[in-house]
Write an enzyme that holds these catalytic residues in place. Sequence first.
Site, PDB file in Angstrom:
ATOM      1  NE  ARG A  98      -3.058   0.909  -0.888  1.00 13.46           N
ATOM      2  CZ  ARG A  98      -3.415   1.163  -2.015  1.00 13.46           C
ATOM      3  NH1 ARG A  98      -2.972   1.987  -2.555  1.00 13.46           N
ATOM      4  NH2 ARG A  98      -3.907  -0.015  -2.592  1.00 13.46           N
ATOM      5  CE  LYS A 133      -2.518  28.378  -4.841  1.00 16.07           C
ATOM      6  NZ  LYS A 133      -3.876  28.609  -5.634  1.00 16.07           N
ATOM      7  CE  LYS A 165       0.438  34.753  -3.381  1.00 16.25           C
ATOM      8  NZ  LYS A 165       0.093  34.417  -4.846  1.00 16.25           N
ATOM      9  CD  GLU A 195      -1.189  37.887  -6.340  1.00 19.59           C
ATOM     10  OE1 GLU A 195      -1.036  36.724  -6.387  1.00 19.59           O
ATOM     11  OE2 GLU A 195      -1.870  38.709  -5.457  1.00 19.59           O
ATOM     12  CG  ASP A 216      -4.227  36.654  -8.659  1.00 19.76           C
ATOM     13  OD1 ASP A 216      -4.286  35.379  -8.973  1.00 19.76           O
ATOM     14  OD2 ASP A 216      -4.770  37.112  -7.894  1.00 19.76           O
TER      15      ASP A 216
END
Length: 279
Positions: A98, A133, A165, A195, A216
């Site tokens: 597994r 992410k 950002k 950004e 963005d």
Amino acid sequence: MINLRSLDPLIELAFAEDIGIGDITTEATVSSTQQAIGTFIAKSDGVIAGLPVAERTFKKLDATLTFQPFVNEGDTITANTPIGEIQGNAKSILTGERTALNFLQRLSGVATLTAQFVNAVANYNVKVVDTRKTTPGWRALQKYAVRVGGGNNHRFGLYDGILIKDNHIVAAGGIRNAVRRARQTAPHTAKIEVEVENIEQVSEALEAEADILLLDNMSIDMMTQVVQQIGNRAITEASGGITLEQVQTVAATGIDLISVGALTHSAIPMDISLKLTLA
């Protein structure tokens, strides 16, 4: 390739949560001397990634096991294709099954989704890149799978790339202040990415001489206008929920990079099974 030795703590953690004090089912039902062959079979179409990781996983459990891949990393295969086998002690194979499949299925899923995006924009001069992410602890693995699928890596972490950002802009008091401060402290080898969300921010970032502009969540019309406005003054990157259905339209704007978080956070694991036969 990936540094397999660096994965050992993750593999050991996976074994600890799955095996615990021992595989009580296998211990109760399988002879300690039984030998077997486990064949990995891909049950869906896709791109294979993670075979060396699966091998490393089994050998961390039992160094006497032998692993034989039937395909190469990055190969595109069809459903019901045998992709490799593990041979040796049956108890070890069953206990590690597994964990090895978890790595192999998820990495192949990332590589497969990446290849779909890359193929969709093959006729455009654009690169598909990943994001941060990623599943905690899996970043090196998932970014490796992106490369296997033909994509490119964005920064690996907060330590190897400057990306200013929206919240940085607020905290710094504007784009100009943020870029100026970054220039003062960044090494000369580091590019500065900002950004931007609208035409005004694009102009401000260009005046501040940012190296890369991340567009963005812009509409296609605005993105097309902005890419023309920027010209050769900065590298352009499109970001913000870009789907497989949209990516070709985004590429047609003339953008340089398309970042897709879904490559690592939403890829569906490939359906792969392990079939055991006695040796």
